[in-house]
Design an enzyme around this catalytic site. Sequence first.
Site, short mmCIF file in Angstrom:
data_model
loop_
_atom_site.label_atom_id
_atom_site.label_comp_id
_atom_site.label_asym_id
_atom_site.label_seq_id
_atom_site.Cartn_x
_atom_site.Cartn_y
_atom_site.Cartn_z
N ASP A 51 41.05 38.97 33.97
CA ASP A 51 40.32 39.10 35.24
C ASP A 51 41.20 38.62 36.40
O ASP A 51 40.82 38.72 37.57
CB ASP A 51 38.97 38.37 35.20
CG ASP A 51 39.11 36.89 34.89
OD1 ASP A 51 40.24 36.42 34.65
OD2 ASP A 51 38.07 36.19 34.90
N SER A 52 42.43 38.18 36.08
CA SER A 52 43.42 37.92 37.12
C SER A 52 43.76 39.21 37.86
O SER A 52 44.40 39.19 38.91
CB SER A 52 44.69 37.28 36.54
OG SER A 52 45.16 38.03 35.44
N ASP A 90 39.07 40.53 29.38
CA ASP A 90 38.25 39.42 29.88
C ASP A 90 36.85 39.90 30.25
O ASP A 90 36.70 40.93 30.91
CB ASP A 90 38.88 38.86 31.17
CG ASP A 90 39.76 37.65 30.90
OD1 ASP A 90 39.54 36.96 29.88
OD2 ASP A 90 40.65 37.39 31.73
N LYS A 120 37.70 38.36 25.72
CA LYS A 120 37.95 36.93 25.96
C LYS A 120 36.91 36.44 26.96
O LYS A 120 36.53 37.17 27.87
CB LYS A 120 39.37 36.71 26.51
CG LYS A 120 39.65 35.25 26.94
CD LYS A 120 41.13 34.99 27.14
CE LYS A 120 41.68 35.28 28.51
NZ LYS A 120 41.02 34.60 29.65
N GLU A 122 35.50 32.53 29.01
CA GLU A 122 35.88 31.15 29.34
C GLU A 122 34.78 30.16 28.95
O GLU A 122 33.60 30.43 29.15
CB GLU A 122 36.15 31.04 30.84
CG GLU A 122 37.32 31.90 31.29
CD GLU A 122 37.63 31.76 32.78
OE1 GLU A 122 36.98 30.94 33.47
OE2 GLU A 122 38.53 32.48 33.26
N GLU A 189 44.75 26.78 29.07
CA GLU A 189 45.42 26.94 30.36
C GLU A 189 45.60 25.59 31.05
O GLU A 189 44.64 24.83 31.22
CB GLU A 189 44.60 27.90 31.25
CG GLU A 189 45.27 28.15 32.60
CD GLU A 189 44.73 29.35 33.36
OE1 GLU A 189 43.90 30.11 32.79
OE2 GLU A 189 45.14 29.53 34.52
O1 KIV Z 1 43.07 36.49 33.56
C1 KIV Z 1 44.13 36.04 33.11
O2 KIV Z 1 45.23 36.46 33.49
C2 KIV Z 1 44.06 34.98 32.13
C3 KIV Z 1 45.35 34.34 31.71
C4 KIV Z 1 45.79 33.40 32.75
C5 KIV Z 1 45.26 33.69 30.39
O3 KIV Z 1 43.02 34.62 31.69
#
Ligand code: KIV
Length: 271
Positions: A51-52, A90, A120, A122, A189
């Site tokens: 989600d980055s 994510d 994934k 959190e 992280e």
């Molecule tokens: O969204 C992302 O890029 C991440 C990484 C920093 C692990 O979750």
Amino acid sequence: MSVHKNIKKITTHVLHEMKLKKQKIAMLTAYDYSMARILDSAGVDVLLVGDSASNVMAGNESTLPITLDEMIYHARGVVRATSRALVVVDLPFGSYQGNSKEALATAIRIMKETGAHAIKLEGGSVVKESVERILSAGIPVMGHLGLTPQSIHKFGTYVVRAKEEEEARKLVEDSHLLEDIGCFAIVLEKIPAKLACEVSKGVQIPVIGIGAGPHVDGQVLVTHDMLGIIQDFSPRFLRRYHNLFAEITGAVQNYIIDVRSGDFPNEKEQY
Ligand code: KIV
């Protein structure tokens, strides 16, 4: 004998085997078809549609604004480009916290509409019910502990997490919980290297670090940061492997010069 070298397709089982054989896992983010093709053919083991993308692709200040539809759009391109890597997507902010039925519906949409291999999310005990429900549908789940960017407004800052005893203890507990309920891997992280080492030794599933030191089972970085496409984010843990911002700028400036001078297109570049 290297597990991953001759492997045609990385699965969660291959990752587990890599941990057993102490072979490090290389993971990078990918948000689009073209970049994913390069990363996959280079031999990256896991591609994370993170989600980055909210920051990197859309220019937002945090990961919070990205929507499920946007994540699905990014993931489709990545999956189309990938033949070897495991693709993990994510779950975006607001699509799984506090409602396990919604979490499952989100995960199912991602798996159905993108063809990705895993999701994934959190958090630890707070998302236990959601993780369990997603796992019950046969969807592999990767956990994410430590600095969890979707909670940035709770933390207030992006500094290193779990430096204090209580938070470190909770993180260790959460890592065991995620393993016990069936997650296939955990991202850690921005936590102290010593703590990450303890977590990695304490669980059987692979632990992938970002800013978590070397004593884990693999590393992940944001591709645009490690290639130097994005320059305004320089945490200590980041190693830059290229300065693509400068390379691309140079190439584009040459193009502008050629267009303005009439040098491009030449006789061979026309019909
Ligand atoms: O969204 C992302 O890029 C991440 C990484 C920093 C692990 O979750």
